[in-house]
Scaffold this motif. Structure first.
Motif, short mmCIF file in Angstrom:
data_model
loop_
_atom_site.label_atom_id
_atom_site.label_comp_id
_atom_site.label_asym_id
_atom_site.label_seq_id
_atom_site.Cartn_x
_atom_site.Cartn_y
_atom_site.Cartn_z
N GLY A 264 0.81 -1.22 0.00
CA GLY A 264 0.00 0.00 0.00
C GLY A 264 0.84 1.26 0.00
N LYS A 265 2.07 1.16 -0.49
CA LYS A 265 2.97 2.31 -0.47
C LYS A 265 2.52 3.40 -1.42
CE LYS A 265 7.87 3.54 -0.68
NZ LYS A 265 9.26 3.04 -0.76
N LEU A 266 1.85 3.02 -2.50
CA LEU A 266 1.45 4.00 -3.51
C LEU A 266 0.02 4.47 -3.33
CD1 LEU A 266 3.09 2.30 -6.62
CD2 LEU A 266 3.94 4.28 -5.36
N ILE A 267 -0.89 3.52 -3.18
CA ILE A 267 -2.30 3.84 -2.94
C ILE A 267 -2.85 2.85 -1.92
CG2 ILE A 267 -2.74 4.88 -5.19
CD1 ILE A 267 -3.96 2.23 -6.09
N SER A 268 -4.00 3.16 -1.36
CA SER A 268 -4.57 2.33 -0.31
C SER A 268 -4.95 0.95 -0.84
CB SER A 268 -5.80 3.00 0.29
OG SER A 268 -6.86 3.02 -0.65
N LEU A 269 -4.91 -0.03 0.04
CA LEU A 269 -5.29 -1.39 -0.34
C LEU A 269 -6.77 -1.47 -0.67
CD1 LEU A 269 -3.18 -3.47 2.24
CD2 LEU A 269 -2.64 -2.91 -0.14
N SER A 270 -7.58 -0.60 -0.08
CA SER A 270 -9.02 -0.62 -0.39
C SER A 270 -9.28 -0.17 -1.82
CB SER A 270 -9.79 0.27 0.60
OG SER A 270 -9.33 1.62 0.52
N LEU A 271 -8.53 0.82 -2.30
CA LEU A 271 -8.66 1.24 -3.69
C LEU A 271 -8.16 0.16 -4.63
CD1 LEU A 271 -7.72 5.00 -4.33
CD2 LEU A 271 -9.75 3.76 -5.08
N LEU A 272 -7.07 -0.51 -4.25
CA LEU A 272 -6.57 -1.61 -5.06
C LEU A 272 -7.59 -2.73 -5.14
CD1 LEU A 272 -2.78 -1.94 -4.20
CD2 LEU A 272 -3.80 -1.40 -6.42
N ASP A 273 -8.28 -2.98 -4.03
CA ASP A 273 -9.31 -4.02 -4.05
C ASP A 273 -10.39 -3.69 -5.06
OD1 ASP A 273 -10.35 -6.52 -2.68
OD2 ASP A 273 -12.06 -5.19 -2.42
#
Length: 448
Positions: A264-273
């Motif tokens: 999650g260094k670049l964007i949040s894990l929730s957005l990646l999900d």
């Protein structure tokens, strides 16, 4: 009690290392088999739970110079670039500079149906924006401007109403790149460097592959380079595919990319999900979605003149498979599937190979058109001393013994038997699928 816990932890650690070594050996043997068949010529990295199981190069980096691929070889990654473009767009969403619901008309007033085409649809290939021949001519011109590109899109009909269907669209991603430039006030390339490459220290990744002067640069080929006289593939300038496929990289840098996404260094894990959630046709926001067992697999492939690439990840299990090849005529997906099978202790097969060598005249005995079903034929032809069978796709037939061949589709190996009539000429072929024997009669008048 503490001593007991320490012993248990040491034993578990040893067990993990031993299993990792065994799995790594199986994966290495698998890739070795493909490389020996000329079906892998590049670099591969496989990692699980933070441990690199394989990181190796195979075959020639430049067949004329006799240099070989290794873990540092640099390749064009083509459409794997889309995972970077998607992540940058999501970064802008997180920064509240853009919204997935924003429409194209917000950035390009007067764009046909621009008020109905959203950023999310561009990311998921559901916008309807087409990649027809006129678009291809524009995007393959390095000196094409934003103005010319937008004018071309405006002059062309959509493939379907936005959001109602799915069709892969490079033009949609090129458009996303131009939108990124408008939002940030910098070029797409500067934006990728600023928000992704530099924070992750991806120092071997950039865009101008044609202009790259490095001993690590791979030469691209259409097919496996069997001699030093083979002509390299023509390189495509990075300004043609732009945000749809401009990046070059290495297996090491792409593993750094995986780690950056995982943490999650670049964007949040929730957005990646959200990006990893299918919209249509197993495609999310810049990622192809599949599964292995109960785990979600996210991936993207790339294909550009002389190069083929595939990045496959299982986020929940921290698995990453990176394959970069400097030959275009390879099936990397089959290798990925088998590596996943090894990692998840599922059955798999080594690739089929010729058990006997047949001369070109001997192979030509089997040429012909064979009726698979009404109106559909299996076309068997000799190409470059190989026997190929074509239906909706082309596959090689591997000789096992006279009249008996195997087709390897990456999942199963199907035995194909050619039968001769009283005249000694081939009259039909047969194979068995799911316990059912299929007999395909040869069309009269096709090569015997």
């Amino acid at each position: 009690m503490k001593k007991i816990l320490l012993v248990v932890m040491i034993l578990l650690s040893w067990a993990f290392v031993a299993e990792a070594q065994d799995v790594g050996k199986q994966i290495s043997n698998l890739v070795d088999a493909y490389a020996q068949l000329g079906k892998f010529n590049g670099s591969i990295l496989v990692a699980a739970k933070g441990k690199v199981l394989l990181n190796k190069g195979y075959g020639f980096k430049d067949v004329k110079e006799k240099t070989v691929n290794d873990a540092n070889t640099v390749y064009q990654i083509a459409s794997v670039t889309k995972t970077f473009t998607s992540t940058l767009v999501l970064k802008l969403v997180e920064m509240e500079k853009i919204a997935l619901t924003d429409n194209v008309a917000k950035f390009y007033p007067g764009f046909p149906q621009g008020d109905s085409i959203t950023i999310a649809q561009l990311l998921s290939h559901t916008s309807g924006i087409s990649d027809d021949s006129s678009a291809d001519r524009v995007k393959n011109q390095p000196d094409s401007t934003e103005e010319l590109f937008i004018a071309t899109l405006k002059a062309r009909k959509l493939d379907f109403s936005p959001g109602t269907d799915w069709k892969y669209s490079n033009s949609g991603y090129i458009l996303l790149g131009y939108i990124i430039e408008r939002v940030l006030g910098m070029t797409y390339y500067e934006a990728i460097r600023t928000y992704i490459f530099q924070p992750l220290q991806m120092n071997a990744s950039a865009f101008d592959f044609v202009g790259l002067a490095s001993p690590d640069k791979a030469t691209g080929y259409w097919a496996f380079p069997e001699s030093d006289t083979v002509r390299p593939a023509t390189l495509i300038d990075y300004r043609a595919p732009r945000a749809a496929g401009a990046i070059y990289s290495t297996t090491g840098d792409l593993y750094t990319w995986h780690r950056g996404l995982q943490t999650g260094k670049l964007i949040s894990l929730s957005l990646l999900d959200k990006a990893y959630t299918p919209v249509r046709n197993q495609y999310g926001l810049g990622w192809i979605i599949d599964s292995v067992g109960t785990s979600r697999v996210v991936s993207h492939s790339g294909d550009i003149w002389g190069f083929k690439s595939e990045l496959t990840r299982v986020p929940a299990d921290d698995i990453c498979i990176i394959q970069l090849n400097n030959i275009e005529d390879v099936d990397l997906r089959s290798i990925t599937r088998k590596i996943l099978a090894i990692l998840y202790h599922q059955p798999y097969q080594l690739p089929a190979r010729n058990e006997i060598q047949l001369s070109q005249p001997a192979l030509r005995e089997y040429e012909g058109d064979y009726l698979l079903r009404p109106g559909e034929w299996i076309k068997v032809r000799v190409e470059n001393a190989r026997l190929m069978a074509t239906t909706n796709r082309k596959q090689e037939l591997y000789a096992q013994r006279n009249g008996v061949f195997k087709i390897d589709d990456g999942y199963d190996q199907i035995v194909v038997t050619f039968h001769k009539g009283a005249s000694g000429k081939v009259t039909e072929l047969s194979f068995t699928i799911g316990g059912n024997k299929i007999i395909c009669k040869k069309r009269v008048g096709t090569p015997e």
